[in-house]
Design an enzyme around this catalytic site. Structure first.
Site, PDB file in Angstrom:
ATOM      1  N   TYR A 193       1.024  -1.086  -0.255  1.00 41.49           N
ATOM      2  CA  TYR A 193       0.385   0.416  -0.222  1.00 41.49           C
ATOM      3  C   TYR A 193       0.722   0.946  -0.183  1.00 41.49           C
ATOM      4  CZ  TYR A 193      -4.226  -2.878   0.548  1.00 41.49           C
ATOM      5  OH  TYR A 193      -4.541  -4.146   0.946  1.00 41.49           O
ATOM      6  N   LYS A 206       3.814 -15.514   4.016  1.00 40.39           N
ATOM      7  CA  LYS A 206       4.182 -16.399   1.969  1.00 40.39           C
ATOM      8  C   LYS A 206       5.495 -16.335   2.574  1.00 40.39           C
ATOM      9  CE  LYS A 206       1.634 -17.799  -1.551  1.00 40.39           C
ATOM     10  NZ  LYS A 206       0.941 -18.592  -0.960  1.00 40.39           N
ATOM     11  N   ASP A 232      -2.175 -17.858   3.036  1.00 40.71           N
ATOM     12  CA  ASP A 232      -3.598 -18.616   2.922  1.00 40.71           C
ATOM     13  C   ASP A 232      -4.205 -20.099   3.288  1.00 40.71           C
ATOM     14  OD1 ASP A 232      -0.864 -19.764   2.236  1.00 40.71           O
ATOM     15  OD2 ASP A 232      -1.510 -20.552   0.200  1.00 40.71           O
ATOM     16  N   ASP A 244      -5.187  -6.179   6.238  1.00 42.91           N
ATOM     17  CA  ASP A 244      -6.490  -6.061   5.249  1.00 42.91           C
ATOM     18  C   ASP A 244      -7.458  -7.102   5.270  1.00 42.91           C
ATOM     19  OD1 ASP A 244      -8.330  -4.323   4.830  1.00 42.91           O
ATOM     20  OD2 ASP A 244      -7.075  -3.592   2.662  1.00 42.91           O
ATOM     21  N   ASP A 298     -10.991  -8.678   7.817  1.00 40.96           N
ATOM     22  CA  ASP A 298     -12.563  -8.489   7.383  1.00 40.96           C
ATOM     23  C   ASP A 298     -12.972 -10.422   7.028  1.00 40.96           C
ATOM     24  OD1 ASP A 298     -12.436  -5.881   6.550  1.00 40.96           O
ATOM     25  OD2 ASP A 298     -13.192  -6.232   4.533  1.00 40.96           O
TER      26      ASP A 298
END
Ligand code: NAD
Length: 372
Positions: free
Chosen positions: A153, A203, A235, A259, A263
């Site tokens: 970001y 990851k 994942d 992020d 959620d």
């Protein structure tokens, strides 16, 4: 009530109402702040300031200079969600759209690198969750710690047309070791205060950034030998959040992973409306719901203000040292649900609950808090 001669703590709080449901849920948070001030030795100076799409339309910028000046002076910032629907957002030039033009600059300005997102649903409220009761077990209770000012970001960006005439884009996922160590320390210290297990989400099988992330994480781990570190690929973590959320206590991850997974965490509770957060920097903190401006339900008095009032509870504890009042506020919010009430995001018609509005939730929380 302050006694004559005693100095009352006084704090300036800037309120960024935001867009969509922002003003509605902010109203309920302000109601609670007034009540907290009336029953404690504390004074809150509350100042509203423009931020987000509404600021762009009113003043030509989503993070106007006047708002920056107020935030610079504030003891804490309480921020409502910002943003427009996908279609509406096209009315704003790309670089002025609320996240790029206001939210990321806010985070950068105060280096709020540590985003703390509690994910909590007691066993008694398991009916709000889409998960089966046997998966929820004794309840859901963990904290997501998301790095908030690095990664994709905030990395370098480039877009253009390549030699073959094709449009292309490059966005870089950037971290240096100091940034990783800083969020690692927050995570280890949080884990030390809880179950002393830290799930490190990464990851590293694909991303070089995660290789460095893990290296630094384990260097910092040497200073916290009492905390067990468990490494999980992002994942797989997404799956475990649905299949066995009880294994988690404190999770730490880079910006974009946080992020997305937070959620999902809201999803397993039953709604993003149950997701408050704190964004902590070295000198300044701001507090915001984890969710967006929910344009689909804005203006209907049906949004769940728990996320906003919970952000107030975090602010009381983390910015003003009011631990007991913060606990009281969490308890008041839980009692409202425990009495059989529900906001519309958490239940459907026909469920055995009393459906209440945004405003009613705020009123009931105030009533419960007043009893404590
Ligand atoms: P969203 O989080 O606004 O909404 C997703 C779903 O959750 C919707 O169905 C919404 O009704 C529901 N929801 C969210 N908060 C709720 C609440 N308090 N009570 C009840 N239901 C709630 O995500 P979106 O629709 O993808 O995004 C809308 C806008 O918000 C976009 O412009 C996006 O860029 C922005 N956004 C802002 C922030 C922020 O301010 N930090 C974060 C995420 C998204």
């Amino acid at each position: 009530m302050a006694m004559a001669g005693l100095v009352m703590n006084s704090y300036k709080i800037v309120l960024l109402d935001g867009d969509g449901i922002g003003p509605e849920i902010m109203t309920e948070a302000v109601k609670i702040l007034h009540l907290v001030a009336s029953r404690n030795d504390v004074e809150f100076e509350l100042v509203h300031a423009s931020f987000g799409a509404s600021a762009y339309f009113e003043l030509g910028h989503p993070f106007p200079d006047a708002t920056k000046a107020l935030c610079d002076e504030a003891d804490a910032i309480l921020k409502g969600p910002i943003g427009l629907s996908h279609e509406e957002s096209k009315k704003i030039p790309v670089d002025m759209q609320p996240e790029r033009g206001a939210l990321l600059p806010l985070r950068r300005r105060y280096n709020t690198f540590a985003n703390i997102r509690p994910v909590f649903l007691p066993k008694g409220l398991a009916h709000f969750s889409p998960l089966k009761p046997e998966i929820i077990g004794d309840g859901i209770d963990f904290i997501i710690i998301r790095e908030l000012v690095g990664g994709l970001y905030f990395g370098k960006k480039e877009a253009g047309v390549n030699a073959q005439g094709k449009r292309y884009v490059i966005e870089s996922l950037e971290y240096d070791e100091d940034q990783i160590a800083a969020i690692a320390r927050v995570a280890f210290e949080t884990a030390q205060k809880r179950k002393r297990v830290l799930h490190n989400i990464h990851k590293s099988n694909v991303l070089r950034s995660s290789v460095l992330w893990n290296e630094v994480m384990m260097e910092v781990a040497a200073d916290y030998p009492d905390v067990e570190v468990v490494h999980i690929l992002v994942d797989a973590a997404a799956t475990y959040l649905c299949l066995n959320p009880g294994q988690f206590d404190v999770m730490v991850m880079e910006n974009m992973f946080g992020d997305i997974l937070s959620d999902q965490a809201g999803g397993i509770l039953g709604s993003l409306g149950l997701m408050p957060s704190a964004c902590l920097g070295p000198d300044k903190a701001y507090y915001e719901p984890s969710h967006g401006s929910a344009p689909d339900i804005a203006g209907k008095n049906i949004a769940n203000p728990y996320s906003m009032i919970g952000s107030v509870a975090m602010m009381l504890e983390m910015s003003f040292g009011m631990e007991q009042e913060s606990k009281n506020l969490w308890q008041a919010m839980q009692s409202v649900f425990a009495q059989g009430n529900s906001t519309p995001d958490l239940s459907k018609p026909g469920d055995d609950v009393k459906m209440i509005s945004t405003q009613a939730f705020g009123d009931l929380v105030a009533e419960e808090l007043a009893k404590l």
